[in-house]
Design an enzyme around this catalytic site. Sequence first.
Site: not given
Ligand code: UT7
Length: 323
Positions: A113, A250, A280
């Site tokens: 990225c 980005h 992304n």
């Molecule tokens: O371009 C390269 C760089 N990449 C990035 O910059 C990405 C960086 N990371 C992010 O953008 C965020 O961490 C995400 C968008 C990937 C995730 O957001 P988050 O607020 O960090 O959520 P999380 O991973 O802590 O997940 C929260 C909850 C979890 O459930 P529990 O464990 O709290 O019960 C996940 O299992 O959301 C759940 N979850 C989903 N639920 C519905 C994860 N993916 C999904 C989904 N739909 N697609």
Amino acid sequence: MIRAAIQGVGHYLPERVVENDWFTTFLDTSDEWIKSRSGIERRHFAAEGQTTSDLAIHAAKAALADAGLEPDDIDTVMVATSTPDLTFPATATIVQQGLGMTRGFAFDIQAVCAGFVYALSNANALIVSGQAKRVLVIGAETFSRIMNWEDRTTCVLFGDGAGAVILEAIEGEGTPADRGILATDLHSDGRHREILQVSGGVSTSQSSGHLMMAGKDVFRHAVEKLARSTIDVLEKGGVTADDIDRVVPHQANVRIIDRTAKKLGLPMDKVVVTVADHGNTSAASIPLAMSVAKARGDLKTGDLVVTEAIGGGLAWGAVLLRW
Ligand code: UT7
């Protein structure tokens, strides 16, 4: 002194638009979750048989037209991509042929990225050292080809697309008032490579593999490292955050964009945000956002612009330029 200035910009998005709701037909997810956690509402996916070089060629033609140049006016083609058409040759050589170029040299840059920021910095080095006068810098990706469609934590986040700029050598005074690239700041730290990587590759599995990401860890690194790199590039360029007209970050997650801007004390009305419509698109995200911003009238000649990105590696960096 010689400066490398952006003289043209263009982009291309594949025709197929996929709204968040599409994922609910095969995954336990929702439009509300995707939108609130990432800011993404839709993305484009390449058609069957449509390759990264196809997208790149469209974007390159748009940038050439914007600059009023012909393919043979270009000395170097650089394609930032992690989703090349083939293991080799470089996608950039396929683009070179597709544009009908019969001269110059072409190669790919692989910094995931952060690829476009790395490419801008390398193109600047070629121009300032006199090795090239005009460089076509493209970010192009087909990340839909490396998604694990059973992994809801990643496959909802990415899209396909391409953006391109033409950098040209111009005369500057050596002050921040010059047009062109004023400062660059690149970093990588391979100790963190496992938090964002692909599960295969030529030399390990003889396959391309699927994207895997520890999203929360990447998020934490992203805000801290992007803010630091941006502060450093402003200092190198001899300007302050108050001087900035436009930030082109980005486009991974609107929450990362928002928090980084807050850390820098930059108001969101100076920040270009396109993640809602593109998802992304990795190395393509910044030139795509630049092209969209220019078309909207949000990037004008003379604007002081900072651009920053982070991705797999981890690799990250920032570039300060006057449009
Ligand atoms: O371009 C390269 C760089 N990449 C990035 O910059 C990405 C960086 N990371 C992010 O953008 C965020 O961490 C995400 C968008 C990937 C995730 O957001 P988050 O607020 O960090 O959520 P999380 O991973 O802590 O997940 C929260 C909850 C979890 O459930 P529990 O464990 O709290 O019960 C996940 O299992 O959301 C759940 N979850 C989903 N639920 C519905 C994860 N993916 C999904 C989904 N739909 N697609």
